[in-house]
Write an enzyme that holds these catalytic residues in place. Sequence first.
Site, PDB file in Angstrom:
ATOM      1  N   ASN A 265      29.105  57.753   4.559  1.00 37.08           N
ATOM      2  CA  ASN A 265      28.369  58.839   3.926  1.00 37.08           C
ATOM      3  C   ASN A 265      29.380  59.846   3.387  1.00 37.08           C
ATOM      4  O   ASN A 265      30.508  59.928   3.890  1.00 37.08           O
ATOM      5  CB  ASN A 265      27.461  59.528   4.957  1.00 37.08           C
ATOM      6  CG  ASN A 265      26.615  60.631   4.339  1.00 37.08           C
ATOM      7  OD1 ASN A 265      26.080  60.485   3.234  1.00 37.08           O
ATOM      8  ND2 ASN A 265      26.505  61.756   5.029  1.00 37.08           N
TER       9      ASN A 265
ATOM     10  N   ILE B   3      17.208  61.735   6.654  1.00 37.13           N
ATOM     11  CA  ILE B   3      17.737  61.577   8.007  1.00 37.13           C
ATOM     12  C   ILE B   3      17.308  60.200   8.491  1.00 37.13           C
ATOM     13  O   ILE B   3      16.164  59.793   8.306  1.00 37.13           O
ATOM     14  CB  ILE B   3      17.181  62.688   8.921  1.00 37.13           C
ATOM     15  CG1 ILE B   3      17.747  64.040   8.480  1.00 37.13           C
ATOM     16  CG2 ILE B   3      17.528  62.404  10.379  1.00 37.13           C
ATOM     17  CD1 ILE B   3      17.142  65.227   9.195  1.00 37.13           C
ATOM     18  N   LEU B   4      18.249  59.468   9.074  1.00 42.04           N
ATOM     19  CA  LEU B   4      17.966  58.087   9.485  1.00 42.04           C
ATOM     20  C   LEU B   4      17.681  58.009  10.984  1.00 42.04           C
ATOM     21  O   LEU B   4      18.263  58.754  11.777  1.00 42.04           O
ATOM     22  CB  LEU B   4      19.169  57.212   9.135  1.00 42.04           C
ATOM     23  CG  LEU B   4      19.478  57.181   7.638  1.00 42.04           C
ATOM     24  CD1 LEU B   4      20.873  56.650   7.388  1.00 42.04           C
ATOM     25  CD2 LEU B   4      18.428  56.353   6.905  1.00 42.04           C
TER      26      LEU B   4
ATOM     27  N   ASP C  33      25.454  63.875  10.401  1.00 43.13           N
ATOM     28  CA  ASP C  33      26.701  64.407   9.839  1.00 43.13           C
ATOM     29  C   ASP C  33      27.782  64.563  10.911  1.00 43.13           C
ATOM     30  O   ASP C  33      28.672  65.416  10.788  1.00 43.13           O
ATOM     31  CB  ASP C  33      26.460  65.762   9.145  1.00 43.13           C
ATOM     32  CG  ASP C  33      25.469  65.646   7.996  1.00 43.13           C
ATOM     33  OD1 ASP C  33      25.431  64.584   7.357  1.00 43.13           O
ATOM     34  OD2 ASP C  33      24.733  66.621   7.757  1.00 43.13           O
TER      35      ASP C  33
ATOM     36  N   GLU D 251      24.540  60.691  15.349  1.00 41.06           N
ATOM     37  CA  GLU D 251      24.617  62.142  15.263  1.00 41.06           C
ATOM     38  C   GLU D 251      24.652  62.563  13.793  1.00 41.06           C
ATOM     39  O   GLU D 251      25.575  62.187  13.062  1.00 41.06           O
ATOM     40  CB  GLU D 251      25.889  62.613  15.982  1.00 41.06           C
ATOM     41  CG  GLU D 251      25.894  64.071  16.325  1.00 41.06           C
ATOM     42  CD  GLU D 251      27.287  64.503  16.792  1.00 41.06           C
ATOM     43  OE1 GLU D 251      27.640  65.653  16.531  1.00 41.06           O
ATOM     44  OE2 GLU D 251      28.013  63.664  17.381  1.00 41.06           O
TER      45      GLU D 251
ATOM     46  N   THR E 280      26.961  57.718  12.209  1.00 38.48           N
ATOM     47  CA  THR E 280      26.550  57.416  13.584  1.00 38.48           C
ATOM     48  C   THR E 280      25.206  58.106  13.820  1.00 38.48           C
ATOM     49  O   THR E 280      24.684  58.771  12.917  1.00 38.48           O
ATOM     50  CB  THR E 280      27.580  57.945  14.609  1.00 38.48           C
ATOM     51  OG1 THR E 280      27.646  59.367  14.489  1.00 38.48           O
ATOM     52  CG2 THR E 280      28.954  57.331  14.397  1.00 38.48           C
TER      53      THR E 280
ATOM     54  N   HIS F 207      29.590  63.977   2.708  1.00 37.08           N
ATOM     55  CA  HIS F 207      28.897  65.227   3.021  1.00 37.08           C
ATOM     56  C   HIS F 207      29.663  66.384   2.387  1.00 37.08           C
ATOM     57  O   HIS F 207      30.890  66.457   2.511  1.00 37.08           O
ATOM     58  CB  HIS F 207      28.799  65.415   4.539  1.00 37.08           C
ATOM     59  CG  HIS F 207      28.043  66.648   4.913  1.00 37.08           C
ATOM     60  ND1 HIS F 207      26.676  66.721   4.842  1.00 37.08           N
ATOM     61  CD2 HIS F 207      28.466  67.863   5.306  1.00 37.08           C
ATOM     62  CE1 HIS F 207      26.284  67.938   5.192  1.00 37.08           C
ATOM     63  NE2 HIS F 207      27.357  68.649   5.487  1.00 37.08           N
TER      64      HIS F 207
ATOM     65  N   SER G 230      33.614  65.685   2.920  1.00 35.69           N
ATOM     66  CA  SER G 230      34.103  64.749   3.933  1.00 35.69           C
ATOM     67  C   SER G 230      33.432  63.396   3.754  1.00 35.69           C
ATOM     68  O   SER G 230      32.213  63.321   3.602  1.00 35.69           O
ATOM     69  CB  SER G 230      33.748  65.238   5.346  1.00 35.69           C
ATOM     70  OG  SER G 230      34.175  66.564   5.565  1.00 35.69           O
TER      71      SER G 230
ATOM     72  N   GLN H 279      36.048  66.540  -6.427  1.00 37.64           N
ATOM     73  CA  GLN H 279      36.863  65.960  -5.350  1.00 37.64           C
ATOM     74  C   GLN H 279      36.153  64.780  -4.679  1.00 37.64           C
ATOM     75  O   GLN H 279      36.792  63.804  -4.291  1.00 37.64           O
ATOM     76  CB  GLN H 279      37.205  67.027  -4.317  1.00 37.64           C
ATOM     77  CG  GLN H 279      38.095  68.132  -4.860  1.00 37.64           C
ATOM     78  CD  GLN H 279      39.374  67.585  -5.446  1.00 37.64           C
ATOM     79  OE1 GLN H 279      40.056  66.761  -4.827  1.00 37.64           O
ATOM     80  NE2 GLN H 279      39.708  68.019  -6.646  1.00 37.64           N
TER      81      GLN H 279
HETATM   82  C1  GAR Z   1      26.853  65.070  -3.277  1.00 34.57           C
HETATM   83  O1  GAR Z   1      27.481  66.278  -3.545  1.00 34.57           O
HETATM   84  C2  GAR Z   1      26.852  64.779  -1.791  1.00 34.57           C
HETATM   85  O2  GAR Z   1      27.956  65.332  -1.130  1.00 34.57           O
HETATM   86  C3  GAR Z   1      25.575  65.446  -1.345  1.00 34.57           C
HETATM   87  O3  GAR Z   1      24.671  65.230  -2.386  1.00 34.57           O
HETATM   88  C4  GAR Z   1      25.363  65.155  -3.620  1.00 34.57           C
HETATM   89  C5  GAR Z   1      24.865  63.944  -4.372  1.00 34.57           C
HETATM   90  O4  GAR Z   1      25.360  63.941  -5.676  1.00 34.57           O
HETATM   91  N1  GAR Z   1      25.115  64.880  -0.113  1.00 34.57           N
HETATM   92  C6  GAR Z   1      24.469  65.558   0.837  1.00 34.57           C
HETATM   93  O5  GAR Z   1      24.178  66.727   0.717  1.00 34.57           O
HETATM   94  C7  GAR Z   1      24.118  64.751   2.062  1.00 34.57           C
HETATM   95  N2  GAR Z   1      23.410  65.551   3.013  1.00 34.57           N
HETATM   96  P1  GAR Z   1      25.330  62.611  -6.551  1.00 34.57           P
HETATM   97  O6  GAR Z   1      23.913  62.050  -6.471  1.00 34.57           O
HETATM   98  O7  GAR Z   1      25.654  63.095  -7.941  1.00 34.57           O
HETATM   99  O8  GAR Z   1      26.361  61.660  -6.013  1.00 34.57           O
END
Ligand code: GAR
Length: 210
Positions: free
Chosen positions: A107, A92-93, A145, A143, A141, A109, A136, A173
């Site tokens: 980012n 968290i930033l 996510d 806030e 920002t 998510h 997504s 995806q």
């Molecule tokens: C991804 O699925 C991403 O959506 C998630 O972590 C994974 C990283 O995979 N991100 C979060 O949960 C952010 N809160 P990767 O290291 O193989 O790209």
Amino acid sequence: SKKILVLISGSGSNLQAIIDQVHLSDEPGNIVAVISNKADAYGLERAANAGIETSVVASKGITDRAQYDQALISEIDNYQPDLIVMAGFMRILTPEFVQHYSGKMLNIHPSLLPKYQGLNTHQRAIDANDEEHGASVHFVTEELDGGPVILQAKVPVFSDDQAEDLAARVQDQEHRIYPLAVKWFVNNRLCMQGGKAVLDDVELPEQGYA
Ligand code: GAR
């Protein structure tokens, strides 16, 4: 050409998808560095294999968020990036950090935002008996996510899915939509304006580009 800097904490499969796109095409962007908060993140090897500079700003043992984010800012600013891509960066930033890079930070998510902000998104979608789930890409920002969505991808949820099945389906995806959003940004087609994501001068709706 735009300078891209990628922040990771783990496997870096999204980083790989972005490296592949940037290297295989003649996009006006190049990845100047990959920074991890964890020294053992596999994504660091992916970056090194692609000849990209890496560095670790270790978060282990640092409890002061402001102090960590300052250290991260100093390291990032050595590279003067035009775009910061958070690819599985699990921190968290602080608002100070986010403001420093306002409009320049993306980012991904693993949910159909605004649903399931935070962690354990796949299990939560299964527990809620959702018929669809997804990922997504959004601008970051203050806030958590909660920044404006640029692009979403949907996948079905099957009745016998375990969280890891669904995670794998969603990640396939992610590897498609994240490079696309990065491509839009480096081609100056995408920006954040008045708290909205804008693509080709058109304000995107809540679910992003459709
Ligand atoms: C991804 O699925 C991403 O959506 C998630 O972590 C994974 C990283 O995979 N991100 C979060 O949960 C952010 N809160 P990767 O290291 O193989 O790209």
